[in-house]
Design a protein around this motif. Structure first.
Motif, short mmCIF file in Angstrom:
data_model
loop_
_atom_site.label_atom_id
_atom_site.label_comp_id
_atom_site.label_asym_id
_atom_site.label_seq_id
_atom_site.Cartn_x
_atom_site.Cartn_y
_atom_site.Cartn_z
N GLU A 123 0.82 -1.21 0.00
CA GLU A 123 0.00 0.00 0.00
C GLU A 123 0.85 1.26 0.00
O GLU A 123 0.63 2.18 -0.78
N ARG A 124 1.85 1.26 0.92
CA ARG A 124 2.66 2.46 1.03
C ARG A 124 3.48 2.72 -0.24
O ARG A 124 3.66 3.86 -0.66
N ILE A 125 3.95 1.63 -0.85
CA ILE A 125 4.73 1.80 -2.08
C ILE A 125 3.83 2.35 -3.18
O ILE A 125 4.20 3.28 -3.91
N MET A 126 2.59 1.82 -3.28
CA MET A 126 1.67 2.30 -4.29
C MET A 126 1.32 3.77 -4.07
O MET A 126 1.31 4.57 -5.01
N ASP A 127 1.07 4.11 -2.79
CA ASP A 127 0.74 5.51 -2.47
C ASP A 127 1.85 6.44 -2.92
O ASP A 127 1.62 7.45 -3.58
N LYS A 128 3.07 6.03 -2.53
CA LYS A 128 4.23 6.86 -2.84
C LYS A 128 4.42 6.97 -4.36
O LYS A 128 4.74 8.03 -4.89
N ALA A 129 4.19 5.84 -5.06
CA ALA A 129 4.36 5.83 -6.50
C ALA A 129 3.37 6.80 -7.15
O ALA A 129 3.72 7.56 -8.05
N LEU A 130 2.12 6.80 -6.65
CA LEU A 130 1.11 7.71 -7.18
C LEU A 130 1.50 9.15 -6.90
O LEU A 130 1.37 10.02 -7.75
N GLN A 131 1.99 9.35 -5.68
CA GLN A 131 2.45 10.68 -5.27
C GLN A 131 3.55 11.19 -6.21
O GLN A 131 3.58 12.34 -6.59
N ASN A 132 4.49 10.28 -6.54
CA ASN A 132 5.61 10.66 -7.41
C ASN A 132 5.22 10.68 -8.88
O ASN A 132 6.06 10.93 -9.74
N GLY A 133 3.97 10.36 -9.16
CA GLY A 133 3.51 10.41 -10.54
C GLY A 133 4.07 9.29 -11.40
O GLY A 133 4.28 9.45 -12.60
N LEU A 134 4.34 8.13 -10.79
CA LEU A 134 4.84 7.01 -11.58
C LEU A 134 3.66 6.26 -12.18
O LEU A 134 2.58 6.20 -11.58
#
Lengths: 653, 168
Positions: A428-439
């Motif tokens: 979850e946290r990796i996905m959140d961060k990825a979305l945040q970083n626009g990946l």
């Protein structure tokens, strides 16, 4: 007589480094409540050897620091001072400072003066703290010490001998040093006590210029023994066994030293030279067998038999020469107990480090390059992976976490893995961060792809940035480092049960498993590691965008690069459907490369193009084929990148 | 062969030995101490994106060595390759480079006095790569400063950033 002392600097640096590593290893394993006197003796001797050597070569900063350290160590081994964790910590810090100083001397960089001064101060503070206890004992023993004072002279004599024996071939000196080392052990402690008695601690605070009365004796000693290294001029190879003969009797249980016996120190350049010559031998032998095929009759048969014999021998020589470059991976693993200890203390976590397969051998050049990525991964495991004792207890796990560092050989590759029984990666946290970083991510991505996201630059899911990790500069560098030595990294993770990072590495950098392909009359080698598959494309799989062809495979478009175009070969097959496509992967770049035909798989020795020419785009190096011809080795990484660039330019145009 | 090479007298201190070779119809010579070996021409492995005068790379006992055809570089004679075509392997600044020539003829000994300043024109080579001219057995021989030529930007055998260290 003038001797160029500098020629011995290299030996001194190497030996001192070994001594420091031995000290660190011993300090790590020492039991503070019930220290093994033999171990303390070994640590003391290591410090003493460094002090002696640095004195001879005039590396005063090392002499100063080791001198105070020696004083403390001496008390510890004479049991006039009780060890505790704080003191061991100070010793470990001193070892670090010594390492930094040694590197500074070796690279002729400015010395870390502040660090040295702080180190000496810390040691002296410890010394003073022990003062009260020590003073009593010292006074009690003062009477006997007085009588022993004559030994003060002998104190330093054994030292130059011990230094010289590394380079001398005369076994006599080994014996002499052996006898002398023992004398020294008792004598030096006596002398130190005598000093305490006479001058209090005044002597020890003067460290930066350790020129006290006992140094007069030292100089006499040097004056005589400095001449000893002479024989080394005719025998440049170190005769280590003599050295261990001198040191070993007192260090029965010191593994690293006993392993040293029967080995010689050889310049890597010489081994590389041999690797080259053996490569030549392999080529000559295959030329011979080609010629041998044309000879008929009885002598032809005899020749064939002889060539077969030669082939066997060359292969064995090749294997044994390659094995000379190999070192046990423990050379890298050895530093981790220290890293784990320091870090777990700092973070208030309980971590047990298990090392498996430390004897696995790996190319020397890889050992050095592995240090940084492995350190990073181990730190990550402890910082992010292992939970605090409370959290662990709540989750029903033992309070102490385990990090397993293991190495094993599988076929022609080495697998190094760092596993922990910590929290595991949080999808979850990796996905959140990825979305945040626009990946570009999708929610139904398989776990394995989600884990790969942490290798993106600037990616960190750490709740807060500490000085340990969390700045997100690490994992992409780790991956780049590993890829630069021809390896790849894989992640397995189970939420709540821990994660495991495995690094797959080639056995050596000197040889690569390659696929030989032909383009026109030329042969190219592609690293097998990068190849996904190869096939002959159907017409409907080839589509044209602008001037370029792209490949449609398994519902994805792949860039298609004709190798003959890239390498400017005229007589190659032009039509993609008549040729073979090799799918290559490097990092996150993938591409299809069009070649005429596959020739077969072969191990090739990598040769540098830059040595006599210069770097060529898309080429990682060259190799020599069985017929003596040169074949170029494809650099998939740079090829994929240039391909990516082309596509971007065309899209923009 | 000239008489001077037949006499096995020691090289006088001011005397230097040169290897003379032929490009097209012209006679050249280079400092013999840079010569590693002389061998027949064999096809080299082509290198992409290299100028035409770089024929490719060869295996010289384990070293990957670039081969330069000076005839193509300086437009002298015809770049033909047959059993008489010769490659001079040079050892310059820790590097080995093969130079394709039409033939090698002789070893000549010259003193400073034998060498005349190079002409500003009329020679295929840029005068900055020349040491001078000399006459050997009534033939004009052009002395090439081979070290300068090999490390020059014109031949582009060396990466520009590596060039600095080589000059030192």
């Amino acid at each position: 007589m003038s001797i160029d002392v500098e020629q011995f600097h290299g030996v001194f640096f190497d030996e001192s480094e070994e001594h420091l590593q031995a000290m660190e290893d011993l300090l790590m394993t020492i039991d503070v409540d019930d220290p093994d006197i033999e171990e303390l003796n070994s640590i003391f001797r290591a410090a003493h050897s460094i002090k002696g050597g640095s004195g001879i070569f005039g590396f005063d900063a090392l002499t100063g620091l080791t001198h105070v350290m020696e004083t403390l160590l001496d008390r510890a081994r004479n049991q006039t001072m009780a060890l505790d964790t704080a003191i061991v910590d100070v010793f470990l810090e001193t070892v670090d400072t010594l390492k930094a100083t040694l590197t500074a001397y070796r690279e002729q960089q400015p010395l870390p003066d502040e660090q040295i001064a702080a180190g000496i101060e810390k040691l002296e503070a410890t010394l003073k703290r022990q003062d009260g206890q020590a003073q009593l004992l010292a006074q009690a023993e003062a009477a006997e010490v007085e009588e022993d004072e004559g030994f003060g002279f002998f104190d330093d004599i054994p030292e130059p001998v011990a230094e010289a024996d590394g380079t001398s071939t005369d076994a006599l000196f080994g014996d002499l040093a052996f006898g002398a080392t023992e004398a020294e052990d008792s004598a030096s402690s006596a002398a130190v006590k005598a000093d305490e008695e006479d001058d209090g601690f005044g002597f020890f605070t003067d460290i930066p210029a350790p020129e006290a009365k006992k140094d007069d004796a030292e100089e006499d000693g040097f004056g005589f023994f400095v001449d000893l290294p002479e024989p080394a001029k005719t025998a440049p190879v170190n005769v280590t066994p003599i050295k261990s003969a001198a040191q070993k009797p007192a260090a029965k249980n010191n593994n690293s030293q006993s392993k040293e016996s029967g080995s010689i120190r050889v310049d890597t350049g010489k081994i590389d030279g041999m690797v080259n010559l053996v490569g030549e031998l392999v080529i000559t032998q295959s030329m011979l067998s080609m010629i041998g095929r044309d000879i008929d009759g009885q002598s032809g048969e005899l020749l064939q038999a002889a060539i077969a014999e030669l082939q066997r021998n060359t292969r064995e020589i090749q294997e044994s020469v390659m094995s000379m470059r190999m070192l046990p991976i423990n050379m890298t693993f050895n530093r981790f107990p220290r890293v784990v200890r320091d870090l777990s203390q700092k973070l208030g976590k309980q971590v047990k480090l298990v090392i498996e397969g430390g004897a696995t051998e790996i190319d020397k050049s890889l050992i050095e390059k592995l240090v940084d990525p492995l350190t990073h991964l181990v730190r990550n495991s402890i910082d992010h992976g292992i939970e605090s004792p409370q959290t662990r207890a709540e989750a029903g796990k033992p309070a102490s976490g385990t990090v397993i560092l293991s190495a094993e050989q599988k076929g022609s590759s080495i697998i190094i893995s760092i596993s922990d029984d910590g929290a595991g990666l949080s999808r979850e946290r990796i996905m959140d961060k990825a979305l945040q970083n626009g990946l570009p991510v999708s929610l139904d991505m398989p776990d394995s792809e989600v884990w790969q996201l942490i290798f993106q630059p600037g990616f960190s899911t750490a709740a807060e940035v500490t000085d340990v990790s969390g700045r997100g500069v690490g994992m992409d560098v780790v991956r780049r480092n590993i890829e630069s030595i021809g390896g790849r990294i894989e992640i397995e993770s189970n939420l709540g049960r821990g994660s495991s990072f495995s690094i797959h590495l080639p056995l050596t950098l000197a040889i690569v498993d390659g696929m030989c392909v032909t383009v026109g009359k030329q042969i190219f080698v592609m690293p097998l590691l990068n190849i996904i598959e190869s096939f002959q494309p159907k017409p409907e799989q080839i589509q044209t965008i602008g001037n370029d062809n792209v490949l449609w495979i398994r519902d994805e478009y792949w860039p298609l690069l004709p190798l003959h175009q890239m390498m400017q070969v005229d007589d190659a097959i032009q039509e993609p459907t008549e040729s073979i496509i090799v799918l290559l992967e490097s990092g996150k770049n993938r591409l299809g490369v069009q070649v005429d035909a596959l020739m077969g798989q072969q191990q090739v020795v990598i040769k540098s193009l830059e040595k006599h020419y210069k770097k060529v785009a898309g080429v990682a190096g060259a190799t020599i084929m069985g017929d003596g011809k040169v074949a170029l080795i494809i650099d998939v990484d740079s090829m994929a990148q240039s391909c990516q660039l082309n596509i971007k330019q065309e899209v923009c145009a | 062969m000239s008489d001077s090479t037949l006499q096995q007298s020691p090289v006088a201190s001011n005397e230097k030995e040169f290897l003379s070779f032929v490009l097209g119809k012209e006679h050249y010579a280079l400092d013999i101490t840079t010569v590693k070996e002389i061998r027949g021409y064999e096809a080299a492995t082509k290198i992409a994106n290299a100028p035409a005068f770089i024929k490719g790379v060869l295996n010289l006992r384990g070293d990957i060595v670039p081969i330069v055809d000076l005839r193509l570089k300086f437009n002298v004679g015809e770049a033909t390759y047959n059993e008489f075509t010769i490659v001079i392997m040079l050892h310059v600044h820790e590097r080995i480079v093969g130079v394709v020539v039409d033939g090698v003829s002789d070893v000549v000994r010259l003193t400073e006095d034998d060498i005349l300043p190079p002409p500003e024109f009329g020679v295929a080579f840029d005068s900055q790569y020349l040491l001078g001219l000399s006459e050997v057995d009534d033939t004009m021989v052009i002395l090439v400063n081979i070290e300068k030529l090999i490390t020059s930007d014109a031949l582009a055998l060396v990466d520009p950033n590596q060039n600095m260290s080589l000059a030192g």
